[in-house]
Design an enzyme around this catalytic site. Structure first.
Site, PDB file in Angstrom:
ATOM      1  N   SER A 194       0.829  -1.204   0.000  1.00 58.18           N
ATOM      2  CA  SER A 194       0.000   0.000   0.000  1.00 58.18           C
ATOM      3  C   SER A 194       0.863   1.253   0.000  1.00 58.18           C
ATOM      4  O   SER A 194       2.051   1.214   0.307  1.00 58.18           O
ATOM      5  CB  SER A 194      -0.904   0.010   1.234  1.00 58.18           C
ATOM      6  N   ALA A 196       1.245   5.122   1.713  1.00 55.07           N
ATOM      7  CA  ALA A 196       1.016   5.638   3.063  1.00 55.07           C
ATOM      8  C   ALA A 196      -0.377   6.234   3.180  1.00 55.07           C
ATOM      9  O   ALA A 196      -0.855   6.907   2.261  1.00 55.07           O
ATOM     10  CB  ALA A 196       2.059   6.694   3.391  1.00 55.07           C
ATOM     11  N   SER A 199       1.017   7.096   7.617  1.00 60.39           N
ATOM     12  CA  SER A 199       2.455   6.981   7.876  1.00 60.39           C
ATOM     13  C   SER A 199       3.238   7.924   6.967  1.00 60.39           C
ATOM     14  O   SER A 199       2.662   8.639   6.147  1.00 60.39           O
ATOM     15  CB  SER A 199       2.917   5.538   7.661  1.00 60.39           C
ATOM     16  N   THR A 203       5.255   0.875   1.753  1.00 61.43           N
ATOM     17  CA  THR A 203       6.250   0.143   0.964  1.00 61.43           C
ATOM     18  C   THR A 203       6.191   0.540  -0.501  1.00 61.43           C
ATOM     19  O   THR A 203       7.232   0.689  -1.156  1.00 61.43           O
ATOM     20  CB  THR A 203       6.043  -1.376   1.120  1.00 61.43           C
ATOM     21  N   ASP A 256     -10.986   1.077  13.702  1.00 60.84           N
ATOM     22  CA  ASP A 256     -10.381  -0.013  12.933  1.00 60.84           C
ATOM     23  C   ASP A 256     -10.914  -1.330  13.480  1.00 60.84           C
ATOM     24  O   ASP A 256     -10.229  -2.030  14.222  1.00 60.84           O
ATOM     25  CB  ASP A 256      -8.853   0.056  13.053  1.00 60.84           C
ATOM     26  N   LYS A 288       0.104  -0.186  16.437  1.00 65.09           N
ATOM     27  CA  LYS A 288      -1.298  -0.589  16.505  1.00 65.09           C
ATOM     28  C   LYS A 288      -1.566  -1.561  17.650  1.00 65.09           C
ATOM     29  O   LYS A 288      -2.609  -1.505  18.297  1.00 65.09           O
ATOM     30  CB  LYS A 288      -1.723  -1.212  15.175  1.00 65.09           C
TER      31      LYS A 288
END
Length: 503
Positions: A194, A196, A199, A203, A256, A288
């Site tokens: 994915s 960011a 973040s 990657t 989440d 998390k």
């Protein structure tokens, strides 16, 4: 009602149908009503927007719709008011704490993908999962429904390995080492990643510094069947498309739901045809999952879900208390990863985690004996085989395989923060480091980010450098400096932590 398509140069993130005031009045349509846009070949759904810029007999179609469906200017379509979907009733059942049936979950997911459910209804579904949760039956049904409403990849090279980190740790460029190591050992590992969201670099953002990451499913199949690996952006593919829409609701609500997180991750692995999946669960302050016992519980859920999907899943609970390596930000991380894989050595946290994860995958794939995977992974890294495989990946994805670390441009606007006292580094705040790197412009500005000069446990003297902020503009650098001064990204303490006298 018949209408001619008018293509609008508008992007909203939603499926909208723009119609005139006259047509809305005649069809008894109101702003926000759901309508079907029908052609001989397809039916899609959109929310009504009434606009004076649209002529009677026209329907305005936005770029959002055109990204998923093909319409031509002037094409005649049929506009029909849509009733409330049956799936809304199923969402109400979950809001009331009831267990959903397989067909009900499938209907909800299908309606999310087809845009029959509006943002508020999707948000209600996500909220119901946060409050009432899902049992493992429901999670498995949700996972397969999310995968099967999108594209599925069928790769002939077996076995197919995969690795995923649930995130939260800045500087996690680990997979740029893991994937080439595993592929160099002869295993197949098609890695989608994915960009960011919250973040400083996903990657995909880091890999994009080295090579293009946007590829079609057919291109990925060709690359992987040729060289055994890829490092691509999953967002360019139609993998588990419901996930993107539920994530928007999660982000807006800052929630989440656990069951949805499991389904989100595993649906993409299922769609990629992954047979052996390693889940990295970083644990520590500022990530998390902060407690080891929570990580173990989550690990059990991933393993059980994998069994139900016909996948062999293992998990690795890893240290996530500080950034990985010394860099945070796309170009800085790409440079550090490239330096490490070329030299076969680098920051301890990066090499240890990469070879540790790769070693588990090598054992899972049967190419390393039990307990010998990490040793084999280190040998592949140090021998240069991993670097040769990375060069193949870069070349097949359209990049320059001979790119060197010094070729990577880094933000030239810099500011270095220094220690105000002597002592030991007792804490590096993950969230603060991420916030500062984002203030500097990461991930949009590839050269922006942070270079750490210290790690937890190291001794520093007054005026020693702690970290350097890199930015591509003076304005962004100033913003990052202000952000850093407001926070305490790095804590320094002496050996005497507190003095207590007579009370």
């Amino acid at each position: 009602m018949k209408a001619k398509v008018r293509i609008l140069d508008i992007e909203t993130g939603r499926f909208l149908a723009f119609i005139s005031e006259e047509d809305a009045k005649n069809a008894k349509l109101h702003p926000g009503d759901l309508v079907k846009i029908e052609t001989a070949k397809r039916t899609i759904y959109g929310d009504v927007v009434i606009s004076k810029t649209i002529n009677p007999g026209e329907i305005g179609v936005t770029k959002d719709i055109l990204r998923s469906y093909t319409f031509s200017e002037g094409e005649v379509v049929n506009l029909v008011p849509s009733e409330t979907p049956e799936s809304v009733r199923y969402i109400r059942r979950k809001m009331n704490g009831q267990k959903l049936k397989k067909v009900e979950i499938e209907a909800i997911v299908k309606d999310i993908v087809n845009r029959k459910l509006r943002d508020i209804e999707i948000s209600s579904f996500v909220t119901s999962l946060e409050i009432n949760g899902l049992d493992m039956d429901e999670i498995a049904w949700l996972t397969t429904a999310m995968a099967e409403t999108g594209d599925m990849l069928d790769i002939d090279r077996k076995p197919i390995m995969d690795v995923h980190s649930i995130g939260g740790v800045p500087g996690n460029k680990t997979n740029i080492l893991v994937v080439p190591i595993v592929a160099a050992a002869g295993l197949t590992i098609p890695k989608t990643s994915s960009r960011a969201i919250t973040s400083a670099a996903g990657t995909a953002d880091v890999v994009e510094v080295l090579a293009p990451v946007t590829h079609s499913l057919d291109e990925i199949k060709r690359i992987v069947e040729k060289i055994g690996a890829c490092l691509v952006w999953g967002g360019a593919l139609n993998l588990a498309p419901a996930d993107d829409l539920t994530i928007k609701a999660e982000r807006a609500l800052s929630i989440d739901p656990r069951g949805l997180m499991l389904a989100s991750i595993m649906s993409k692995k299922y769609a990629m045809g992954s047979q052996y999946v390693l889940i990295d669960i970083p644990t520590g302050e500022g990530v998390k999952v902060e407690k080891v016992e929570d990580a173990r519980s989550l690990a059990k859920d991933f393993i059980e879900l994998g069994k139900r999907l016909g996948q062999y899943v293992e998990t690795a609970i890893t240290y996530g208390g500080q950034p990985i390596g010394h860099t945070v930000g796309p170009a800085l991380e790409a440079k550090e990863a490239l330096e490490t894989i070329i030299e076969g050595k680098g920051p301890g946290s990066l090499v240890e985690k990469a070879t540790g994860l790769a070693g588990i995958l090598l054992e899972m794939g049967g190419v390393a004996p039990a307990g010998m995977g990490k040793k084999m992974a280190k040998e592949i890294l140090e021998s240069g085989k991993a670097y040769e495989k990375l060069k193949e990946i870069i070349e097949e994805q359209g990049g320059d395989p001979n790119i060197k670390p010094e070729d990577i441009p880094i933000g030239d606007k810099t500011y270095t923060f220094v220690a105000q006292t002597s002592g030991y580094i007792t804490r590096i705040d993950n969230k603060a480091i991420t916030a500062i790197a984002r203030a500097a412009g990461a991930p949009e500005d590839k050269g922006a980010g942070i270079m750490l000069h210290v790690k937890v446990g190291e001794k520093v003297k007054e005026r020693d450098p702690l970290f350097t902020v890199h930015a591509e503009s003076g304005t962004r650098l100033d913003q990052a400096i202000i952000q850093a001064r407001r926070m305490e990204p790095i804590r320094i303490e002496g050996m005497v932590l507190q003095r207590i006298g007579n009370i």
